[in-house]
Scaffold this active site. Sequence first.
Site, PDB file in Angstrom:
ATOM      1  N   HIS A  23       0.863  -1.293   0.071  1.00 44.73           N
ATOM      2  CA  HIS A  23       0.245   0.079  -0.442  1.00 44.73           C
ATOM      3  C   HIS A  23       1.062   1.223  -0.338  1.00 44.73           C
ATOM      4  O   HIS A  23       0.122   2.477   0.947  1.00 44.73           O
ATOM      5  CB  HIS A  23      -0.670  -0.301   1.266  1.00 44.73           C
ATOM      6  N   HIS A  77     -11.632 -10.403   7.938  1.00 43.51           N
ATOM      7  CA  HIS A  77     -11.447  -9.066   7.473  1.00 43.51           C
ATOM      8  C   HIS A  77     -11.096  -9.769   5.625  1.00 43.51           C
ATOM      9  O   HIS A  77     -10.574 -10.132   5.211  1.00 43.51           O
ATOM     10  CB  HIS A  77      -9.858  -8.886   7.611  1.00 43.51           C
ATOM     11  N   GLU A  79     -10.009  -7.265   2.629  1.00 37.59           N
ATOM     12  CA  GLU A  79      -8.711  -6.916   2.401  1.00 37.59           C
ATOM     13  C   GLU A  79      -7.909  -7.864   1.419  1.00 37.59           C
ATOM     14  O   GLU A  79      -8.212  -9.516   2.103  1.00 37.59           O
ATOM     15  CB  GLU A  79      -7.338  -6.523   2.769  1.00 37.59           C
ATOM     16  N   ASP A  81      -5.770  -9.244   0.913  1.00 34.83           N
ATOM     17  CA  ASP A  81      -4.563 -10.565   1.582  1.00 34.83           C
ATOM     18  C   ASP A  81      -4.735 -11.418   2.235  1.00 34.83           C
ATOM     19  O   ASP A  81      -3.501 -12.094   3.329  1.00 34.83           O
ATOM     20  CB  ASP A  81      -3.212  -9.406   1.975  1.00 34.83           C
ATOM     21  N   HIS A 143      -8.754  -1.877  10.061  1.00 30.62           N
ATOM     22  CA  HIS A 143      -8.677  -0.823   9.697  1.00 30.62           C
ATOM     23  C   HIS A 143      -9.409  -0.182   8.228  1.00 30.62           C
ATOM     24  O   HIS A 143      -9.571   0.314   8.035  1.00 30.62           O
ATOM     25  CB  HIS A 143      -6.978  -0.156   9.422  1.00 30.62           C
ATOM     26  N   ASP A 162      -5.789  -7.785  11.693  1.00 34.22           N
ATOM     27  CA  ASP A 162      -4.640  -6.990  11.365  1.00 34.22           C
ATOM     28  C   ASP A 162      -4.033  -5.698  13.004  1.00 34.22           C
ATOM     29  O   ASP A 162      -2.867  -5.103  12.654  1.00 34.22           O
ATOM     30  CB  ASP A 162      -4.907  -5.561  10.232  1.00 34.22           C
ATOM     31  N   TYR A 189       4.535  -0.830  10.856  1.00 33.27           N
ATOM     32  CA  TYR A 189       3.362  -1.158  10.682  1.00 33.27           C
ATOM     33  C   TYR A 189       2.026  -0.307  11.672  1.00 33.27           C
ATOM     34  O   TYR A 189       1.337   0.449  11.273  1.00 33.27           O
ATOM     35  CB  TYR A 189       3.410  -2.022  11.489  1.00 33.27           C
ATOM     36  N   HIS A 222      -0.570 -10.539  10.304  1.00 37.76           N
ATOM     37  CA  HIS A 222       1.216 -10.050   9.765  1.00 37.76           C
ATOM     38  C   HIS A 222       1.908 -10.650  10.658  1.00 37.76           C
ATOM     39  O   HIS A 222       1.538  -9.970  11.849  1.00 37.76           O
ATOM     40  CB  HIS A 222       0.700  -8.531   9.030  1.00 37.76           C
TER      41      HIS A 222
END
Length: 391
Positions: A23, A77, A79, A81, A143, A162, A189, A222
């Site tokens: 990102h 989540h 997203e 990934d 987020h 996240d 992060y 992560h």
Amino acid sequence: MNHEVKNGIYWVGAIDWDLRDFHGYSTPKGTTYNAYLIVDEKIALVDTVRQGFFDEMLMRVSGIVEPEKVDYLIIDHLEKDHSGSIEDAMKVFKNAKIISSERGKKGLDEWYDNKWPIIVVKTGSTLSLGKKTLKFLETPMLHWPDNMMTYAEEDRVLISSDAFGQHIASSQRFENDMHYDIREDARTYYANILMPFAPLILKLLDKVKDVNIQPEIIAPAHGLIWRSPEKILEAYKRWSMFESGPKIVIAYDTMWGTSSRMARLIAIGAIDEGVEVRMYDIRKSHISEIVSDLQDARAFALGSPTLNNGMFTSVGALLTYLKGLKPKNKIGVGFGGYGWAGGAVKEITEALKSMGLDTIEPGFQVKYVMKKDDEKECIDLGRRIAKRIKE
């Protein structure tokens, strides 16, 4: 090798050794896409992995259970990934039911055209797997709007999506097995992803207590898993309150060396007053590195020459990035050199002020060539900033 987190809870994610940009911010250590398999009378998989890494995840799942025995696929989540392999997963985990938040369901329905029935959960909802009970906690805007966390109550393992993560590709799975303190990576992060949501994080920390979540392990989406959750919880509270030390970050771009020289003189003045200085040439440093250092700095000095009556594009890019992160509790000042007409310092000052920084106005600029008085003024500016920091 099975990576057991605790009592039948396994890490089954994938390691991305090659990722260097996420990102728009630098990830020199790569990352992991963490998924967790919870094995009991019923079996649940929490999240998938980025598209292209499904085979690695499936290999790990298959080493523990037969894939068709997975009963639930929990999407914490949306997203990509984390949910990017959901279509591959649903082809293999043929008997699995999808579980998500209400907002997660809406996103999944839109992305995949209502392809699967979805069980919706909310804060306080529970799911029994047999001896293990999963409790869900919605964490909107940490987020994304759909974010939630999954808590294995009996084992006191919080799968935190996240929040509390880091971008680190490693053969190790637990932070206390690393040869260094990874809170620096966690700070980077946080600063580049979660800083804008600091007020929500403070509310989350209170909410965790309210719903009786007391983790002994925090397993993020992560990076490394926290066996000492108090370390990262304390750090998140500090960062979200924008606590800062006696430190100034000085960042600049330069055309013919004036702004660079000014930056170094400002640093001399600040150092003379006993303040820590971190210095960045913007074109030689990644924006995310600067922002990470700014996280716990009390002051930010930003320098630019004037080009076309305004600031350099590199300086403008940094300010645009920083504006979206919504830093608080910081002193800001602009500086720079110019030729026949100024403009950059005024733009910088206005931008910093619009973010809510406590600006030192009107900043300082030098016309054409540095003179002795200009050099002294730069050193004095560094001293003034340092004294403001220590007030």
